[in-house]
Design an enzyme around this catalytic site. Sequence first.
Site, PDB file in Angstrom:
ATOM      1  N   LEU A 178       0.821  -1.212   0.000  1.00 42.71           N
ATOM      2  CA  LEU A 178       0.000   0.000   0.000  1.00 42.71           C
ATOM      3  C   LEU A 178       0.855   1.263   0.000  1.00 42.71           C
ATOM      4  O   LEU A 178       2.043   1.221   0.347  1.00 42.71           O
ATOM      5  CB  LEU A 178      -0.876   0.013   1.258  1.00 42.71           C
ATOM      6  CG  LEU A 178      -1.883  -1.130   1.401  1.00 42.71           C
ATOM      7  CD1 LEU A 178      -2.497  -1.107   2.805  1.00 42.71           C
ATOM      8  CD2 LEU A 178      -2.969  -1.028   0.334  1.00 42.71           C
ATOM      9  N   GLY A 226       6.132   1.575   2.991  1.00 44.68           N
ATOM     10  CA  GLY A 226       7.581   1.640   3.223  1.00 44.68           C
ATOM     11  C   GLY A 226       8.397   1.150   2.040  1.00 44.68           C
ATOM     12  O   GLY A 226       9.606   0.941   2.162  1.00 44.68           O
ATOM     13  N   LYS A 227       7.771   0.999   0.895  1.00 48.22           N
ATOM     14  CA  LYS A 227       8.468   0.469  -0.288  1.00 48.22           C
ATOM     15  C   LYS A 227       9.674   1.339  -0.658  1.00 48.22           C
ATOM     16  O   LYS A 227      10.789   0.841  -0.812  1.00 48.22           O
ATOM     17  CB  LYS A 227       7.505   0.388  -1.493  1.00 48.22           C
ATOM     18  CG  LYS A 227       6.281  -0.482  -1.247  1.00 48.22           C
ATOM     19  CD  LYS A 227       5.358  -0.523  -2.449  1.00 48.22           C
ATOM     20  CE  LYS A 227       4.714   0.794  -2.811  1.00 48.22           C
ATOM     21  NZ  LYS A 227       3.812   1.350  -1.779  1.00 48.22           N
ATOM     22  N   THR A 228       9.432   2.625  -0.784  1.00 48.35           N
ATOM     23  CA  THR A 228      10.504   3.538  -1.188  1.00 48.35           C
ATOM     24  C   THR A 228      11.583   3.622  -0.116  1.00 48.35           C
ATOM     25  O   THR A 228      12.780   3.533  -0.407  1.00 48.35           O
ATOM     26  CB  THR A 228       9.938   4.950  -1.466  1.00 48.35           C
ATOM     27  OG1 THR A 228       8.999   4.843  -2.534  1.00 48.35           O
ATOM     28  CG2 THR A 228      11.032   5.925  -1.838  1.00 48.35           C
ATOM     29  N   SER A 260       1.628  -1.677  -7.301  1.00 50.58           N
ATOM     30  CA  SER A 260       1.322  -2.874  -8.114  1.00 50.58           C
ATOM     31  C   SER A 260       0.260  -3.750  -7.446  1.00 50.58           C
ATOM     32  O   SER A 260       0.559  -4.861  -7.005  1.00 50.58           O
ATOM     33  CB  SER A 260       2.591  -3.667  -8.448  1.00 50.58           C
ATOM     34  OG  SER A 260       3.470  -3.824  -7.360  1.00 50.58           O
TER      35      SER A 260
END
Length: 180
Positions: free
Chosen positions: A15, A19-21, A88
Site C-alpha cells: 500500500l 515503506g516500499k521507497t 502494483s
Amino acid sequence: MCQTNRGVTVWFTGLSGAGKTTVAVEVEKQLQKRNTRVQRLDGDIVRESLTSDLGFSKEDRNENIKRNTFVAKLLTKHDVVTLCSFISPYRSARDYARQEIEEVGEFVEVFVNPPLEVCEERDVKGLYQQARDGKIANFTGISDPYQAPENPDLELRTDQETLEESAQKVIDYLAEQNYI
Ligand code: ADP
C-alpha cells in the site's frame, strides 16, 4: 573484480505508505557500499516521466507496470540489481513482471505489509486523508483493490521492524540466494 551474478529485480509491492521507497533507498545504500551495481525504479518518480500520461484505472495501472517491467528487464539482463517500488495492486500484473524478468534473471517479490491503519496513520503524503474526503478516487486500500501476494519471497512488517531490520532482511535474502 568481475561481477558473475545474474541480474535480479527486487519487486516491492504494498500500500501507499507501506515503506516500499524507504526500504528500497536503504537497500540501495547498502548495495552501493558493496560496490554492487544497483538502480531504483520508483512509482512516484516514473509517474512524472515515463508514465506521466497514465492514471489509476486498472488499465492504466497495468500499463504502468508493463512499461516499468520493460525497463527493469533491460537492467536485469545487464546484471544490475534493480529495485522496483510500485504499489502494483494486481496479482496478474506482478505475475507478468515475474514472468518477463525471469526470462533474463531473477525476480524477488517483497510484500511490504504493515496494516492499512498504520499506512493511514503515517499518511506520508497526505493522500489517505484526501481519499477519505473523497478528493481522490481509485485510492488503493480505500476505494480501489489491493490483491495481497499469496506467496511472496519476503514479507516486511514495517510496523514491527525498524527500517534497518527490514532492509537487512532483503540484503540477507539476496545473499542467501547468491543473487549478490
Ligand atoms: P511507500 O513507498 O510504500 O509509499 P514510503 O517509503 O514513502 O512508502 O513511506 C513509508 C513511511 O513509513 C516513511 O515515512 C518511513 O519513515 C516510515 N517507516 C517507519 N518504519 C519503517 C520501516 N521499518 N520501514 C520502512 N519505512 C518505515
